[in-house]
Design a protein around this motif. Structure first.
Motif: not given
Length: 309
Positions: A221-243
Motif C-alpha cells: 500500500x506504500x512504495x517504501x520498505x523502510x521501518x523508520x519513516x512513519x505510518x502509512x494509511x490505506x482506506x476505502x470509501x466504498x467496497x465495490x468489486x471494481x474499486x
C-alpha cells in the motif's frame, strides 16, 4: 513449522551462539518469555514462529522493565547498565511478513545462516514500531473487512485447517461477498490538522511495506520498505468489486506512488492518526485478531527496537 524444523534451527543456532531455548505453551507466553529475557540481560531474542509470535515478543520487550538505559537500541550499554535485547525472527509461520521485510528467506535453515552471518559481522539496525492504543505492531494493523478475514482464518485454523494462500483467498472472497457490511460505512478518520473524514468502510495502517503477501507476491500500500519513516494509511470509501480489485492490483505491482482513486484514501509518513467507529468493528494487528473496537489511536514510535538484519 515441524519438530524437525525446530530441532534444525536450535542445532544451527547453538553451534555458534550461547543459546537457551523455551517453547511457548499458551497465548501470551512468548511475551512473558521476552520480558524475562530482557530483565535477565540477554543480548538477543530469536523467535521461531509466525508474525503473531513476533508481535508477542516485541510487546513483551517493549514493556520490559530495563533500568538505567535510555540510549539508541543498537548502541552498547555502558558498564553497569543494561539495554533491551535485539530481536531476529526465523520464519516459521504462514506469511512471515516481518521476517521477509527484513530480507530473510522463507526457508528456516537459510534464514538461520543469514542471521548467524549478521551476528558475526555485527549487522544491526534500529527500527520504529507502530502503536495501536496500548499494543505495538511491526508491520500492519487493520479495521473492517481486513480484520474480519483474519478472524475467520483464526477460527478455521482452530478447527484444524492448515493456513495457505488458497485458504486465505477463499475466506476473503466469502467474507467480502457474504459476510461484511458493504452498505453502511462505520469508520471516521482523524488526523492532526485535517478535517475528519467520514464514511470509510475499512482502514489499514502500516509501519512498513508490504502490508501482506499473497503467496510470493507482496501487497504494497506504500512504495517504501523502510521501518523508520512513519505510518502509512490505506482506506476505502466504498467496497465495490471494481474499486477493490483495482486498488489491490495496483498494490501488487511495484510503484513509487501511493494507491489513488475516487474511493481510495491514502497517506504516508504519518506520526499519529485515529479511527473512530459508529458501531463495534473488527480489529487486528500483525495478523492477530483482537476483537471489536469503537476507537483506536495510532502513533509511530521511532527508534524502538534493535534487529539483527
Amino acid at each position: 513449522m515441524t519438530g524437525r524444523d525446530a530441532g534444525l534451527v536450535v542445532r544451527e543456532l547453538g553451534s555458534r551462539l550461547e543459546l537457551e531455548t523455551a517453547q511457548t505453551r499458551y497465548r501470551g507466553h512468548a511475551g512473558e518469555l521476552a520480558a524475562a529475557s530482557a530483565a535477565q540481560g540477554y543480548d538477543l531474542v530469536v523467535t521461531f514462529g509466525g508474525d503473531g509470535t513476533v508481535n508477542e515478543v516485541v510487546n513483551g520487550l517493549m514493556r520490559a522493565q530495563v533500568p538505567d538505559y535510555s540510549g539508541p537500541p543498537c548502541d552498547p550499554a555502558s558498564p553497569g547498565t543494561t539495554r533491551l535485547p535485539a530481536i531476529t525472527p526465523v520464519p516459521g509461520g504462514g506469511a512471515n511478513v516481518f521476517a521477509r521485510t527484513l530480507g530473510l528467506p522463507q526457508d528456516p535453515a537459510a534464514a538461520v545462516r543469514q542471521i548467524l552471518d549478521a551476528v558475526g559481522t555485527g549487522a544491526r539496525r534500529t527500527i520504529g514500531l507502530g502503536l495501536a492504543a496500548d499494543r505495538y505492531f511491526t508491520f500492519s494493523a487493520g479495521l473492517g473487512v481486513d480484520a474480519e478475514v483474519v478472524a475467520d482464518i483464526e477460527r478455521l485454523r482452530a478447527r484444524g485447517r492448515q493456513a495457505s494462500t488458497l485458504l486465505y483467498l477463499r475466506t476473503a472472497l466469502r467474507r467480502y461477498y457474504a459476510g461484511t457490511d458493504r452498505r453502511r460505512p462505520a469508520l471516521t478518520l482523524l488526523t492532526p490538522g485535517e478535517p475528519a473524514m467520514t464514511g470509510l468502510f475499512m482502514g489499514v495502517v502500516t509501519n512498513s511495506s508490504p502490508w501482506t503477501y499473497l503467496g510470493s507476491h507482496p501487497v504494497r500500500p506504500a512504495p517504501h520498505t523502510d521501518l523508520n519513516s512513519g505510518l502509512d494509511l490505506f482506506a476505502l470509501r466504498r467496497l465495490r468489486t471494481l474499486t477493490t480489485l483495482a486498488a489491490l492490483g495496483r498494490m501488487m505491482h511495484t510503484t513509487e506512488e501511493l494507491p489513488s482513486g475516487r474511493d481510495v484514501v491514502s497517506a504516508a509518513a504519518l506520526t499519529e492518526l485515529t479511527f473512530q467507529a459508529e458501531r463495534p468493528i473488527a480489529f487486528h494487528i500483525d495478523g492477530e485478531y483482537l476483537g471489536e473496537t469503537e476507537a483506536v489511536a495510532f502513533r509511530f514510535v521511532p527508534d524502538a527496537l534493535c534487529v539483527i538484519a
